[in-house]
Design a protein around this motif. Structure first.
Motif: not given
Length: 253
Positions: A187-195, A198-204
């Motif tokens: 959930g941190l960019g692998v399968l789920l796109p970072t966009d 949530p904004d706070a999590v997406a930045g990380v």
């Protein structure tokens, strides 16, 4: 009477490295748990994402976005999770210490692991790409070269992280942490796109190797772009983790 001769001399370094690469590759592809993580689970994720409408993957053809993410998952599964667990238990059982002191040497052992990871990832991409094509995947042709670069950088970064974990934590801890990281990274960019985060999590997530790898493959394969920013993130992680592994890796418990 002259003394008998053995005929063949000692194997050259390249021959030893090639033999180790074949052994490591066969071990991965014949090990049930590693095969499950490397191929079965990514294939199930691909079919599940391709045939359903949850979670939201954003705009664009869903199968194209899902396939790029599953390719990222395959890289993480083989280069990080599988290698961390296998190397951690090899260290506990004294295999690393034995091979490091053998004619193969530490350099040959690492080269064999790197080559095996590359071979297995190629197999994964072919198998998963075939399944995706049957589900309607149509990648941007212009994005294939940058996608290959992204895969290579991602594999390097995650392999370095896997070896760092395997060389500094006891085997049971490696098993737990590697599997936990595999789940979290989905959930941190692998399968789920970072966009989609949530904004706070997406930045990380964007500065993590998971976000850089997943977003980089989506930019390449879906949009036909060259993900230069994501390459920089992956290169930094590969260099930092590689330096840390070289400094703190322990060859035996």
């Amino acid at each position: 009477m002259s003394a008998p001769t053995t005929g063949a001399g000692p194997a050259r370094p390249a021959q030893r490295w090639l033999a180790q690469a074949r052994f490591e590759t066969a071990t991965i592809l014949s090990h049930g748990e590693q095969l499950l993580v490397a191929l079965v689970l990514p294939a199930l994720a691909l079919v599940g994402l391709g045939l359903t409408d949850v979670p939201d993957l954003g705009s664009g053809r869903r199968i194209d976005i899902a396939t790029a993410g599953v390719f990222a998952l395959a890289v993480v599964s083989t280069a990080f999770t599988g290698q961390a667990i296998a190397t951690g238990f090899d260290r506990r059982h004294g295999v690393l210490r034995f091979l490091g002191a053998s004619p193969l040497g530490r350099e040959g052992l690492l080269i064999g692991k790197l080559a095996a990871v590359g071979i297995v990832i190629v197999v994964q991409l072919v198998v998963l790409g075939t399944i995706a094509a049957l589900l309607g995947w149509r990648p941007e042709v212009a994005g294939l070269p940058p996608a290959l670069v992204t895969v290579a950088l991602g594999a390097s970064a995650f392999l370095a992280l896997g070896l760092l974990l395997a060389g500094t934590v006891r085997a049971e801890g490696v098993l737990a942490l590697a599997n936990l990281a595999w789940v979290l990274l989905l959930g941190l960019g692998v399968l789920l796109p970072t966009d989609r985060l949530p904004d706070a999590v997406a930045g990380v997530a964007r500065v993590l190797p998971s976000g850089a790898l997943g977003d980089g493959l989506r930019l390449a394969l879906v949009d036909g772009q060259w993900p230069l920013g994501q390459w920089l993130v992956l290169a930094v992680w590969a260099a930092a983790a590689g330096a840390a592994a070289a400094r703190w890796f322990r060859w035996s418990d």
